[in-house]
Design a protein around this motif. Structure first.
Motif, mmCIF file in Angstrom:
data_model
loop_
_atom_site.group_PDB
_atom_site.id
_atom_site.type_symbol
_atom_site.label_atom_id
_atom_site.label_comp_id
_atom_site.label_asym_id
_atom_site.label_seq_id
_atom_site.Cartn_x
_atom_site.Cartn_y
_atom_site.Cartn_z
ATOM 1 N N CYS A 126 0.732 -1.033 0.040
ATOM 2 C CA CYS A 126 -0.168 0.166 -0.310
ATOM 3 C C CYS A 126 0.972 1.190 0.108
ATOM 4 N N ASP A 127 1.936 1.238 0.945
ATOM 5 C CA ASP A 127 2.951 2.451 0.962
ATOM 6 C C ASP A 127 3.516 2.601 -0.734
ATOM 7 N N GLU A 128 3.850 1.475 -0.883
ATOM 8 C CA GLU A 128 4.556 1.593 -2.219
ATOM 9 C C GLU A 128 3.564 2.068 -3.428
ATOM 10 N N LEU A 129 2.336 1.607 -3.372
ATOM 11 C CA LEU A 129 1.410 2.321 -4.385
ATOM 12 C C LEU A 129 0.962 3.757 -4.142
ATOM 13 N N SER A 130 0.977 3.854 -3.121
ATOM 14 C CA SER A 130 0.356 5.415 -2.677
ATOM 15 C C SER A 130 1.658 6.446 -3.065
ATOM 16 N N ASN A 131 2.748 5.855 -3.251
ATOM 17 C CA ASN A 131 3.911 6.880 -3.631
ATOM 18 C C ASN A 131 4.360 6.654 -4.986
ATOM 19 N N THR A 132 3.557 6.118 -5.863
ATOM 20 C CA THR A 132 3.808 5.993 -7.505
ATOM 21 C C THR A 132 3.479 7.129 -8.146
ATOM 22 N N PHE A 133 3.498 7.564 -9.438
ATOM 23 C CA PHE A 133 3.643 8.566 -10.084
ATOM 24 C C PHE A 133 2.541 9.321 -10.068
ATOM 25 N N ILE A 134 1.277 9.025 -10.608
ATOM 26 C CA ILE A 134 -0.168 9.719 -10.626
ATOM 27 C C ILE A 134 -0.322 10.210 -9.058
ATOM 28 N N PRO A 135 -0.315 9.567 -7.973
ATOM 29 C CA PRO A 135 -0.692 10.350 -6.824
ATOM 30 C C PRO A 135 0.084 11.209 -6.470
ATOM 31 N N ILE A 136 1.615 11.248 -6.804
ATOM 32 C CA ILE A 136 2.509 12.332 -6.738
ATOM 33 C C ILE A 136 2.237 13.477 -7.391
ATOM 34 N N VAL A 137 1.521 13.244 -8.789
ATOM 35 C CA VAL A 137 1.173 14.351 -9.574
ATOM 36 C C VAL A 137 0.049 15.027 -9.186
ATOM 37 N N VAL A 138 -0.755 14.181 -8.696
ATOM 38 C CA VAL A 138 -2.126 14.774 -8.127
ATOM 39 C C VAL A 138 -1.727 15.878 -6.860
ATOM 40 N N GLU A 139 -0.871 15.534 -5.977
ATOM 41 C CA GLU A 139 -0.396 16.546 -4.979
ATOM 42 C C GLU A 139 0.441 17.685 -5.581
ATOM 43 N N LEU A 140 1.199 17.609 -6.668
ATOM 44 C CA LEU A 140 1.679 18.539 -7.276
ATOM 45 C C LEU A 140 0.776 19.490 -8.044
ATOM 46 N N LYS A 141 -0.245 19.071 -8.634
ATOM 47 C CA LYS A 141 -1.265 19.883 -9.137
ATOM 48 C C LYS A 141 -2.123 20.788 -8.003
ATOM 49 N N GLU A 142 -2.146 20.406 -6.785
ATOM 50 C CA GLU A 142 -2.730 21.202 -5.664
ATOM 51 C C GLU A 142 -1.762 22.313 -5.558
ATOM 52 N N LYS A 143 -0.478 22.045 -5.755
ATOM 53 C CA LYS A 143 0.423 23.451 -5.511
ATOM 54 C C LYS A 143 0.518 24.269 -6.576
ATOM 55 N N LEU A 144 0.656 23.628 -8.063
ATOM 56 C CA LEU A 144 0.939 24.334 -9.083
ATOM 57 C C LEU A 144 -0.088 24.468 -10.043
ATOM 58 N N GLY A 145 -1.279 23.998 -10.017
ATOM 59 C CA GLY A 145 -2.300 23.910 -11.004
ATOM 60 C C GLY A 145 -2.271 22.958 -12.308
ATOM 61 N N TYR A 146 -3.390 22.631 -12.569
ATOM 62 C CA TYR A 146 -3.457 21.531 -13.632
ATOM 63 C C TYR A 146 -2.679 21.906 -14.897
ATOM 64 N N SER A 147 -2.822 22.924 -15.569
ATOM 65 C CA SER A 147 -1.971 23.540 -16.530
ATOM 66 C C SER A 147 -0.449 23.381 -16.439
ATOM 67 N N ALA A 148 -0.047 23.883 -15.359
ATOM 68 C CA ALA A 148 1.379 24.023 -15.210
ATOM 69 C C ALA A 148 2.045 22.440 -14.910
ATOM 70 N N VAL A 149 1.330 21.811 -14.213
ATOM 71 C CA VAL A 149 1.618 20.419 -14.059
ATOM 72 C C VAL A 149 1.768 19.718 -15.401
ATOM 73 N N SER A 150 0.562 19.668 -16.303
ATOM 74 C CA SER A 150 0.602 19.219 -17.621
ATOM 75 C C SER A 150 1.698 19.569 -18.367
ATOM 76 N N ALA A 151 2.117 20.701 -18.520
ATOM 77 C CA ALA A 151 3.370 21.216 -19.224
ATOM 78 C C ALA A 151 4.511 20.692 -18.496
ATOM 79 N N LEU A 152 4.746 20.647 -17.283
ATOM 80 C CA LEU A 152 5.909 20.002 -16.500
ATOM 81 C C LEU A 152 5.883 18.669 -17.018
ATOM 82 N N ILE A 153 4.909 17.753 -16.972
ATOM 83 C CA ILE A 153 5.008 16.327 -17.514
ATOM 84 C C ILE A 153 5.449 16.228 -18.896
#
Length: 450
Positions: free
Chosen positions: A410-437
């Motif tokens: 569970c710990d391993e899966l909760s720290n995979t890419f998409i959950p991380i991106v979701v948290e980053l989106k909350e900080k930078l916004g959807y468009s900024a994170v999409s560009a970053l990806i």
């Protein structure tokens, strides 16, 4: 009906002979059933499932007959010397004796006539035996003139079958409550376990495993409430309406007291239908109860499938939870353990959905003034309830109770890419994170949150 005794040379059993307008039939000399029961067995059997396999139905039929005998005595239809041995015979069936004598096919045609006559003949023979008379003589107690007085198959079986469904549901109710309580305990136990959610079977955001299980609890509790309400509404019956709801053949005094007598005998809060013609014609109350049962089954399929997926692996699957191991999973792969309990739960629900289709068909194919397929609907609802009760008990004891968390996974899966991106989106916004990806690889993006 008249009776005699003869020897059958075909099977070397001692038999008695009973007669009706269609001829003679040989019946085992000790049998409590009679010629009408045997004709149903000979002419209308196909399913291999006998009435004797439905004890709740037999007991409910006996309660209806007991209430009718009490009402008939009060109405002056039959004398106490006749009603009292009938009441004694009814009590024997209610207490669980002589159920082996109910040999008609539970799904026979004819609007349930075989069921009603099977109980009439057994009760008449028991009553006469109590009075010292011979089996098959039907004197002084007659199966139709006395046991069936003021009644029809249509109102007897309609009423008894609904009472039986309610009685069957008592066990179901207990097991469903137990399953919901176990899932609720698991939801509380897993509230601090973080894992990954999935939408479209693809990785999504972090979620608490306890929240996942709380969804299961809420779903099953909601469906349980709806099922219970639908089943308990079946205690609105048509006893006293005789064949098509007119009440012809039943005196007014009988009709005034028979429901009250049935409440007294059954200890159930039974009430009379507002329109007895409607009750004879339409079985939408059964269809509604069956549909609620099928919705519960469909919901359980979802829960069981989820547990199966979440426990998949253990190395190449989700493997977020571990289910109890109960037996070897394969005759080919050593050490393989399969989710056999959830799969059993799912298969039982498939069967319940099949039962519901029969009930809906019975509703659809009712014609004119009497739905003669009502018995089939009732039998399938009882089958569905019994399968659900047995399967959910196994599911609770052998699966739900022993569900464990694979914390490392569970710990391993909760720290995979998409959950991380979701948290980053909350900080930078959807468009900024999409560009970053588009500009950076996954590992670089993960480092931004560290």
């Amino acid at each position: 009906m008249e009776g005699g005794i003869s020897i059958s040379h075909n099977n070397e059993f001692v038999t008695r002979t009973e007669k009706d307008s269609f001829g003679e039939v040989d019946i085992p000399i000790t049998a409590l059933y009679g010629i009408q029961t045997m004709r149903t067995v000979q002419n209308l059997s196909f399913s291999g499932k006998k009435l004797r396999e439905y004890p709740e139905y037999i007991q409910s039929l006996a309660r209806v007959k007991k209430a009718a005998a009490m009402a008939n005595q009060e109405a002056g239809v039959i004398a106490a010397s006749i009603s009292q041995p009938i009441l004694h015979a009814c009590d024997q069936l209610i207490e669980g004796y002589y159920h082996d004598q109910f040999i008609v096919d539970i799904l026979h045609g004819g609007g349930g006539i075989g069921t009603n006559m099977n109980v009439n003949e057994v009760l008449a023979n028991l009553a006469n035996q109590y009075l010292g008379s011979s089996l098959g003589k039907y004197s002084p107690v007659h199966p139709v003139e006395h046991v069936n007085a003021s009644q029809s198959t249509a109102d007897v079986c309609h009423t008894a079958a609904r009472m039986a469904i309610v009685q069957c549901f008592q066990r179901t109710d207990e097991e469903l409550t137990k399953a919901c309580n176990i899932l609720e305990e698991k939801a509380q136990a897993f509230v601090n376990v973080t894992t990954i959610s999935r939408t479209c079977l693809q990785d999504a955001m972090r979620i608490q495993l306890g929240d996942v299980f709380s969804g299961y609890v809420s779903l099953l509790k909601r469906r349980h409430r709806s099922l219970k309400e639908a089943v308990m509404s079946l205690l609105t019956v048509n006893l006293g309406g005789t064949v098509i709801g007119s009440g012809v053949g039943a005196p007014e005094k009988y009709k005034e007291v028979v429901i009250e007598k049935l409440r007294e005998v059954s200890k159930q809060n039974i009430i009379l239908r507002d329109n007895l013609f409607d009750a004879a014609q339409n079985i939408d109350d059964l269809a509604h109860a069956s549909k609620q049962l099928s919705l519960f089954a469909t919901s359980l399929i979802k829960v069981a499938k989820d547990l199966r997926l979440l426990s998949s692996g253990p190395e190449a699957g989700f493997s977020e939870i571990r289910l109890p191991s109960v037996q070897a999973g394969s005759s080919f792969f050593p050490g393989k353990v399969n989710p056999v309990i959830p799969e059993t739960m799912i298969q039982s629900c498939f069967q319940i959905l099949g039962c519901d289709r029969v009930v809906q068909a019975a509703l659809e194919h009712g014609e004119l003034d009497l739905n003669v397929f009502e018995g089939s609907a009732c039998a399938n609802i009882m089958d569905g309830l019994n399968m659900l009760t047995n399967a959910i008990a196994l599911f609770s004891e052998l699966c739900l109770q022993g569900v464990e968390v694979n914390m490392e996974r569970c710990d391993e899966l909760s720290n995979t890419f998409i959950p991380i991106v979701v948290e980053l989106k909350e900080k930078l916004g959807y468009s900024a994170v999409s560009a970053l990806i588009k500009e950076q690889d996954r590992e670089s993006i993960k480092k931004l949150l560290k």
